[in-house]
Design a protein around this motif. Sequence first.
Motif, PDB file in Angstrom:
ATOM      1  N   LYS A  27      52.263  55.067  37.120  1.00 18.15           N
ATOM      2  CA  LYS A  27      51.277  54.401  37.973  1.00 18.15           C
ATOM      3  C   LYS A  27      51.918  53.396  38.915  1.00 18.15           C
ATOM      4  CE  LYS A  27      48.817  53.379  34.360  1.00 18.15           C
ATOM      5  NZ  LYS A  27      47.839  52.779  33.462  1.00 18.15           N
ATOM      6  N   THR A  28      52.975  52.738  38.474  1.00 21.34           N
ATOM      7  CA  THR A  28      53.644  51.758  39.318  1.00 21.34           C
ATOM      8  C   THR A  28      54.267  52.433  40.535  1.00 21.34           C
ATOM      9  OG1 THR A  28      54.153  50.457  37.356  1.00 21.34           O
ATOM     10  CG2 THR A  28      55.386  49.929  39.326  1.00 21.34           C
ATOM     11  N   GLN A  29      54.905  53.565  40.330  1.00 17.86           N
ATOM     12  CA  GLN A  29      55.508  54.265  41.459  1.00 17.86           C
ATOM     13  C   GLN A  29      54.432  54.773  42.419  1.00 17.86           C
ATOM     14  OE1 GLN A  29      57.598  57.962  40.737  1.00 17.86           O
ATOM     15  NE2 GLN A  29      59.113  57.437  42.288  1.00 17.86           N
ATOM     16  N   LEU A  30      53.349  55.265  41.893  1.00 15.51           N
ATOM     17  CA  LEU A  30      52.258  55.724  42.754  1.00 15.51           C
ATOM     18  C   LEU A  30      51.680  54.569  43.570  1.00 15.51           C
ATOM     19  CD1 LEU A  30      50.468  58.166  40.289  1.00 15.51           C
ATOM     20  CD2 LEU A  30      51.984  58.746  42.191  1.00 15.51           C
ATOM     21  N   GLN A  31      51.516  53.421  42.947  1.00 15.91           N
ATOM     22  CA  GLN A  31      51.005  52.246  43.656  1.00 15.91           C
ATOM     23  C   GLN A  31      51.988  51.807  44.733  1.00 15.91           C
ATOM     24  OE1 GLN A  31      47.976  50.861  43.462  1.00 15.91           O
ATOM     25  NE2 GLN A  31      48.575  49.549  45.147  1.00 15.91           N
ATOM     26  N   THR A  32      53.272  51.861  44.435  1.00 14.55           N
ATOM     27  CA  THR A  32      54.285  51.504  45.424  1.00 14.55           C
ATOM     28  C   THR A  32      54.231  52.455  46.614  1.00 14.55           C
ATOM     29  OG1 THR A  32      55.693  50.626  43.664  1.00 14.55           O
ATOM     30  CG2 THR A  32      56.752  51.080  45.763  1.00 14.55           C
ATOM     31  N   MET A  33      54.040  53.741  46.346  1.00 12.64           N
ATOM     32  CA  MET A  33      53.911  54.700  47.441  1.00 12.64           C
ATOM     33  C   MET A  33      52.694  54.383  48.309  1.00 12.64           C
ATOM     34  SD  MET A  33      55.149  58.415  46.023  1.00 12.64           S
ATOM     35  CE  MET A  33      54.115  58.490  44.577  1.00 12.64           C
ATOM     36  N   LEU A  34      51.577  54.017  47.666  1.00 10.91           N
ATOM     37  CA  LEU A  34      50.377  53.670  48.431  1.00 10.91           C
ATOM     38  C   LEU A  34      50.602  52.418  49.277  1.00 10.91           C
ATOM     39  CD1 LEU A  34      47.583  54.384  45.800  1.00 10.91           C
ATOM     40  CD2 LEU A  34      48.081  55.665  47.880  1.00 10.91           C
ATOM     41  N   LEU A  35      51.283  51.428  48.717  1.00 10.35           N
ATOM     42  CA  LEU A  35      51.594  50.225  49.498  1.00 10.35           C
ATOM     43  C   LEU A  35      52.488  50.557  50.686  1.00 10.35           C
ATOM     44  CD1 LEU A  35      52.194  47.639  46.645  1.00 10.35           C
ATOM     45  CD2 LEU A  35      50.364  47.573  48.348  1.00 10.35           C
ATOM     46  N   ALA A  36      53.422  51.471  50.499  1.00 13.78           N
ATOM     47  CA  ALA A  36      54.327  51.860  51.582  1.00 13.78           C
ATOM     48  C   ALA A  36      53.572  52.542  52.715  1.00 13.78           C
ATOM     49  CB  ALA A  36      55.426  52.763  51.041  1.00 13.78           C
ATOM     50  N   THR A  37      52.528  53.292  52.382  1.00 13.66           N
ATOM     51  CA  THR A  37      51.756  53.954  53.434  1.00 13.66           C
ATOM     52  C   THR A  37      50.968  52.959  54.261  1.00 13.66           C
ATOM     53  OG1 THR A  37      49.795  54.342  52.064  1.00 13.66           O
ATOM     54  CG2 THR A  37      51.508  56.048  52.048  1.00 13.66           C
ATOM     55  N   GLN A  38      50.667  51.791  53.716  1.00 14.63           N
ATOM     56  CA  GLN A  38      49.878  50.777  54.416  1.00 14.63           C
ATOM     57  C   GLN A  38      50.740  49.778  55.179  1.00 14.63           C
ATOM     58  OE1 GLN A  38      47.530  49.070  51.322  1.00 14.63           O
ATOM     59  NE2 GLN A  38      46.356  50.928  50.962  1.00 14.63           N
TER      60      GLN A  38
ATOM     61  N   ASN B  22      53.848  48.717  57.919  1.00 13.73           N
ATOM     62  CA  ASN B  22      54.583  49.190  59.100  1.00 13.73           C
ATOM     63  C   ASN B  22      56.073  49.283  58.827  1.00 13.73           C
ATOM     64  OD1 ASN B  22      52.246  49.337  60.587  1.00 13.73           O
ATOM     65  ND2 ASN B  22      52.431  47.235  61.320  1.00 13.73           N
ATOM     66  N   THR B  23      56.569  48.460  57.924  1.00  7.99           N
ATOM     67  CA  THR B  23      57.979  48.480  57.562  1.00  7.99           C
ATOM     68  C   THR B  23      58.093  48.628  56.051  1.00  7.99           C
ATOM     69  OG1 THR B  23      60.052  47.237  57.599  1.00  7.99           O
ATOM     70  CG2 THR B  23      58.030  45.954  57.592  1.00  7.99           C
ATOM     71  N   LEU B  24      59.040  49.409  55.603  1.00 10.32           N
ATOM     72  CA  LEU B  24      59.156  49.728  54.185  1.00 10.32           C
ATOM     73  C   LEU B  24      59.958  48.705  53.402  1.00 10.32           C
ATOM     74  CD1 LEU B  24      59.766  53.569  54.446  1.00 10.32           C
ATOM     75  CD2 LEU B  24      57.617  52.335  54.172  1.00 10.32           C
ATOM     76  N   TRP B  25      60.801  47.926  54.061  1.00  6.12           N
ATOM     77  CA  TRP B  25      61.677  47.001  53.346  1.00  6.12           C
ATOM     78  C   TRP B  25      60.940  45.975  52.494  1.00  6.12           C
ATOM     79  CZ3 TRP B  25      66.266  48.153  52.003  1.00  6.12           C
ATOM     80  CH2 TRP B  25      67.014  49.028  52.762  1.00  6.12           C
ATOM     81  N   PRO B  26      59.864  45.344  52.978  1.00  9.86           N
ATOM     82  CA  PRO B  26      59.171  44.386  52.094  1.00  9.86           C
ATOM     83  C   PRO B  26      58.607  45.045  50.829  1.00  9.86           C
ATOM     84  CG  PRO B  26      58.512  44.039  54.367  1.00  9.86           C
ATOM     85  CD  PRO B  26      59.325  45.303  54.336  1.00  9.86           C
ATOM     86  N   VAL B  27      58.121  46.253  50.955  1.00 15.05           N
ATOM     87  CA  VAL B  27      57.600  46.973  49.782  1.00 15.05           C
ATOM     88  C   VAL B  27      58.752  47.275  48.819  1.00 15.05           C
ATOM     89  CG1 VAL B  27      56.424  49.062  48.974  1.00 15.05           C
ATOM     90  CG2 VAL B  27      55.698  47.955  51.100  1.00 15.05           C
ATOM     91  N   PHE B  28      59.868  47.745  49.364  1.00 16.68           N
ATOM     92  CA  PHE B  28      61.029  48.048  48.530  1.00 16.68           C
ATOM     93  C   PHE B  28      61.547  46.803  47.828  1.00 16.68           C
ATOM     94  CE2 PHE B  28      65.684  48.210  48.127  1.00 16.68           C
ATOM     95  CZ  PHE B  28      65.792  49.243  47.219  1.00 16.68           C
ATOM     96  N   VAL B  29      61.688  45.710  48.563  1.00 11.53           N
ATOM     97  CA  VAL B  29      62.211  44.468  47.967  1.00 11.53           C
ATOM     98  C   VAL B  29      61.249  43.941  46.914  1.00 11.53           C
ATOM     99  CG1 VAL B  29      62.779  42.052  48.458  1.00 11.53           C
ATOM    100  CG2 VAL B  29      63.624  43.852  49.956  1.00 11.53           C
ATOM    101  N   GLY B  30      59.956  43.938  47.199  1.00  3.46           N
ATOM    102  CA  GLY B  30      58.977  43.450  46.222  1.00  3.46           C
ATOM    103  C   GLY B  30      58.949  44.291  44.955  1.00  3.46           C
ATOM    104  N   ALA B  31      58.961  45.610  45.114  1.00  2.56           N
ATOM    105  CA  ALA B  31      58.952  46.498  43.946  1.00  2.56           C
ATOM    106  C   ALA B  31      60.244  46.352  43.148  1.00  2.56           C
ATOM    107  CB  ALA B  31      58.752  47.952  44.393  1.00  2.56           C
ATOM    108  N   SER B  32      61.359  46.209  43.854  1.00  2.00           N
ATOM    109  CA  SER B  32      62.650  46.048  43.169  1.00  2.00           C
ATOM    110  C   SER B  32      62.690  44.743  42.383  1.00  2.00           C
ATOM    111  CB  SER B  32      63.794  46.076  44.184  1.00  2.00           C
ATOM    112  OG  SER B  32      63.837  47.311  44.836  1.00  2.00           O
TER     113      SER B  32
END
Length: 89
Positions: free
Chosen positions: A20-31, A33-43
């Motif tokens: 579920k965490t990975q799925l939620q991260t994917m959904l956040l990435a779709t919303q 404009n830039t993927l780095w904040p999502v990647f850094v936050g999830a990491s």
Amino acid sequence: MVKIIFTTFLIVFIAELGDKTQLQTMLLATQSNTLWPVFVGASMALILSSLLGVIAGSYLTRYVPASYLQTSAGVVFIVIGILTLAGKI
């Protein structure tokens, strides 16, 4: 030491795929404009939760035998699985 690192990486990597965490991260990435904040936050979240697990595990094994912890974890996973299949979770 390299064997422990590789084994830990492999187990956590496989366990995290498709959860579920990975799925939620994917959904956040779709919303975003830039993927780095999502990647850094999830990491950072995974690093912190792993750190808490290591600290808790090292603390618990001082007072509770590892075999009891493994058995308890197994029972908890089975109970969660049964509750999930029954629609209670």
